[in-house]
Design a protein around this motif. Structure first.
Motif, PDB file in Angstrom:
ATOM      1  N   UNK A 118       0.871  -1.190   0.000  1.00 34.57           N
ATOM      2  CA  UNK A 118       0.000   0.000   0.000  1.00 34.57           C
ATOM      3  C   UNK A 118       0.901   1.230   0.000  1.00 34.57           C
ATOM      4  N   UNK A 119       0.751   2.075  -1.003  1.00 32.51           N
ATOM      5  CA  UNK A 119       1.508   3.324  -1.017  1.00 32.51           C
ATOM      6  C   UNK A 119       0.570   4.456  -0.607  1.00 32.51           C
ATOM      7  N   UNK A 120       1.131   5.474   0.026  1.00 34.71           N
ATOM      8  CA  UNK A 120       0.329   6.608   0.499  1.00 34.71           C
ATOM      9  C   UNK A 120       1.000   7.909   0.053  1.00 34.71           C
ATOM     10  N   UNK A 121       0.478   8.564  -0.966  1.00 28.18           N
ATOM     11  CA  UNK A 121       1.039   9.861  -1.356  1.00 28.18           C
ATOM     12  C   UNK A 121       0.764  10.878  -0.245  1.00 28.18           C
ATOM     13  N   UNK A 122       1.755  11.083   0.608  1.00 25.07           N
ATOM     14  CA  UNK A 122       1.525  11.800   1.862  1.00 25.07           C
ATOM     15  C   UNK A 122       1.342  13.297   1.655  1.00 25.07           C
ATOM     16  N   UNK A 123       0.295  13.806   2.238  1.00 23.36           N
ATOM     17  CA  UNK A 123      -0.061  15.232   2.161  1.00 23.36           C
ATOM     18  C   UNK A 123      -0.238  15.712   0.725  1.00 23.36           C
ATOM     19  N   UNK A 124      -0.390  14.757  -0.213  1.00 18.28           N
ATOM     20  CA  UNK A 124      -0.634  15.139  -1.606  1.00 18.28           C
ATOM     21  C   UNK A 124       0.579  15.032  -2.509  1.00 18.28           C
ATOM     22  N   UNK A 125       1.713  14.561  -1.959  1.00 18.19           N
ATOM     23  CA  UNK A 125       2.933  14.414  -2.769  1.00 18.19           C
ATOM     24  C   UNK A 125       2.975  13.000  -3.351  1.00 18.19           C
ATOM     25  N   UNK A 126       2.918  12.868  -4.687  1.00 16.55           N
ATOM     26  CA  UNK A 126       2.833  11.524  -5.288  1.00 16.55           C
ATOM     27  C   UNK A 126       4.043  10.641  -4.961  1.00 16.55           C
ATOM     28  N   UNK A 159      -4.584  12.775  -1.724  1.00 21.71           N
ATOM     29  CA  UNK A 159      -3.917  13.187  -2.966  1.00 21.71           C
ATOM     30  C   UNK A 159      -4.835  13.251  -4.189  1.00 21.71           C
ATOM     31  N   UNK A 160      -6.092  13.608  -4.001  1.00 22.01           N
ATOM     32  CA  UNK A 160      -6.998  13.789  -5.138  1.00 22.01           C
ATOM     33  C   UNK A 160      -6.385  14.813  -6.086  1.00 22.01           C
ATOM     34  N   UNK A 161      -6.231  14.447  -7.347  1.00 12.43           N
ATOM     35  CA  UNK A 161      -5.777  15.422  -8.343  1.00 12.43           C
ATOM     36  C   UNK A 161      -4.280  15.647  -8.419  1.00 12.43           C
ATOM     37  N   UNK A 162      -3.491  14.868  -7.659  1.00 12.94           N
ATOM     38  CA  UNK A 162      -2.030  14.951  -7.804  1.00 12.94           C
ATOM     39  C   UNK A 162      -1.615  14.106  -9.010  1.00 12.94           C
ATOM     40  N   UNK A 163      -0.478  14.463  -9.612  1.00 14.05           N
ATOM     41  CA  UNK A 163       0.005  13.718 -10.772  1.00 14.05           C
ATOM     42  C   UNK A 163       1.428  13.221 -10.562  1.00 14.05           C
ATOM     43  N   UNK A 164       1.684  11.981 -10.995  1.00 13.65           N
ATOM     44  CA  UNK A 164       3.044  11.436 -11.052  1.00 13.65           C
ATOM     45  C   UNK A 164       3.383  11.299 -12.531  1.00 13.65           C
ATOM     46  N   UNK A 165       4.412  12.002 -12.987  1.00 13.22           N
ATOM     47  CA  UNK A 165       4.680  12.086 -14.421  1.00 13.22           C
ATOM     48  C   UNK A 165       3.371  12.534 -15.084  1.00 13.22           C
ATOM     49  N   UNK A 166       2.863  11.811 -16.089  1.00 16.45           N
ATOM     50  CA  UNK A 166       1.605  12.329 -16.644  1.00 16.45           C
ATOM     51  C   UNK A 166       0.393  11.524 -16.192  1.00 16.45           C
ATOM     52  N   UNK A 208       9.037  20.060  -4.550  1.00 15.34           N
ATOM     53  CA  UNK A 208       8.629  18.926  -5.375  1.00 15.34           C
ATOM     54  C   UNK A 208       9.563  18.690  -6.566  1.00 15.34           C
ATOM     55  N   UNK A 209       9.806  17.409  -6.862  1.00 20.29           N
ATOM     56  CA  UNK A 209      10.607  17.045  -8.030  1.00 20.29           C
ATOM     57  C   UNK A 209       9.858  17.484  -9.291  1.00 20.29           C
ATOM     58  N   UNK A 210      10.592  17.730 -10.388  1.00 12.02           N
ATOM     59  CA  UNK A 210       9.929  18.286 -11.575  1.00 12.02           C
ATOM     60  C   UNK A 210       8.831  17.385 -12.160  1.00 12.02           C
ATOM     61  N   UNK A 211       8.911  16.079 -11.920  1.00  4.78           N
ATOM     62  CA  UNK A 211       7.918  15.202 -12.551  1.00  4.78           C
ATOM     63  C   UNK A 211       6.696  14.939 -11.663  1.00  4.78           C
TER      64      UNK A 211
END
Ligand SMILES: *Cc1c(COP(=O)(O)O)cnc(C)c1O
Length: 372
Positions: free
Chosen positions: A127-135, A159-166, A275-278
């Motif tokens: 189980x992964x958890x994008x914490x506080x909205x960070x993917x 993390x509703x609406x966060x993006x990892x890469x595209x 945040x990292x660029x991607x």
């Protein structure tokens, strides 16, 4: 001092929420049947780019349903980050399975490099958890999962609406779960959603959340299910919230920029994640960390801010420090370090630039007065 309290979170209910709720009351569809459930599920599935979305009564049971659908039971192990809200691990415990804790990295998310050492013959999933909205860094995690034949659940409650890469968060694992608690990015009061592209899993989840009633034979039950249903009123609020989610996300991203701008000159005292660029952060909570030198001032900073009408929250205590999950005696240095010197600052849609100036000025005042 200012006279209005700045809360740490606050829902924005200025769209169609009232209109849709009144419609539920006027038509008497207030329980767990009604058009808004279907409309909200369909709109949410589209939003996260998944085929199926199944609503439920909160984000905790959403994870429970995901694990039940994967047939998780006693004897199984599930990898979870130690730095998360306790519901992630509790859902594993509800199944009788064991959450195996893993440390995080500098993004505050599960460290992909530390997962493999925790995989055993009993491991069934991650189980992964994008914490506080960070993917989370999904590429290496999905690769590992494939190699060891594990499933991946995204606990995307924050993390509703966060993006990892595209890719939007919630569209990368086998199943993803969301929460719509009052302080989340969009809310239904209490509420949750499970999303997947797998039809069989979707059907199982629907069956389990509705007491296990046979969809083809009313009041016939082949399994022991649960009543984990969302109400039509909650879904009505959720649909109205979802209509405005892009505005909400823009507001959160803007206010985080203001925080960054005003906190940068205080880098001697505090830092924050860049945040990292991607990744596209959804900023459920903007968080700061005190520089290691000032780590022991975290609680006095929070008290000082509270005295000045600014509410904050401590970053989650890692699970390995709490009684139900303390058994392992292992030490998770990165999570422990981050958790004990970090705070969540007020983060909600209607927070103004003026408020953020006031908050950051007060943080500055704390350091200039309390350290000399
Ligand atoms: C909020 C949250 C949950 C639980 O959601 P509820 O709707 O409060 O049950 C689960 N996991 C994480 C990471 C959360 O932040």
């Amino acid at each position: 001092m200012q006279n209005k309290l700045i809360p740490v979170a606050q829902p924005a209910l200025k769209g169609n929420e009232k209109k849709y709720v009144l419609d539920c009351i006027d038509t008497s569809w207030i329980s767990s049947n009604g058009k808004y459930i279907d409309l909200f599920e369909k709109a949410f599935a589209k939003f996260v780019n998944r085929k199926y979305a199944i609503s439920c009564c909160n984000g905790t049971v959403a994870i429970h349903l995901a694990l039940l659908a994967k047939n998780i039971k006693k004897g199984d192990e599930i990898i979870v980050p130690t730095l998360t809200y306790i519901a992630t691990a509790n859902a594993v415990s509800y199944c009788g399975a064991k959450p195996v804790l893993v440390d995080c990295d500098e993004t505050w998310n599960i460290d992909p490099k530390k997962i493999e050492a925790n995989i055993t013959k009993k491991t069934k999933g991650i189980i992964v958890v994008p914490l506080y909205g960070y993917p989370c860094d999904m590429d290496p995690i999905l690769k590992l999962a494939k190699k060891f034949n594990l499933f991946v659940i995204e606990d995307a409650a924050q993390a509703h609406g966060a993006y990892y890469k595209n890719k939007i968060v919630g569209s990368m694992g086998d199943i993803a779960t969301f929460s719509f608690f009052g302080n989340k990015i969009i809310t239904t009061g209490e509420g949750g959603m499970v999303v997947t592209n797998n039809k069989k899993l979707a059907n199982t989840i629907r069956l389990l959340k509705g007491q296990g009633m046979n969809p083809k034979k009313r009041f016939w039950f082949n399994i022991i299910g649960y009543n984990y249903r969302m109400t039509n009123i909650e879904a009505a609020i959720g649909l109205a919230q979802l209509e405005n989610i892009n505005t909400f996300l823009n507001q959160r991203r803007n206010l985080s920029k203001w925080y960054e701008e005003y906190l940068s000159p205080l880098s001697k005292y505090v830092t924050f994640i860049k945040p990292k660029p991607w990744v596209q952060h959804s900023y459920w909570m903007f968080s700061l960390s005190l520089q290691p030198k000032y780590a022991n001032k975290r609680d006095s900073l929070a008290t000082y801010l509270a005295k000045n009408d600014i509410e904050t929250r401590p970053v989650f205590y890692p699970l390995h420090l709490m009684p139900p999950y303390k058994k392992s005696k292992r030490f998770f240095p990165v999570s422990t370090n981050i958790a004990l010197r970090s705070l969540n600052l007020p983060t909600y849609n209607e927070l103004s630039k003026h408020d953020i100036k006031y908050i950051t000025k007060t943080i500055h005042a704390f350091f200039s007065t309390s350290l000399i």
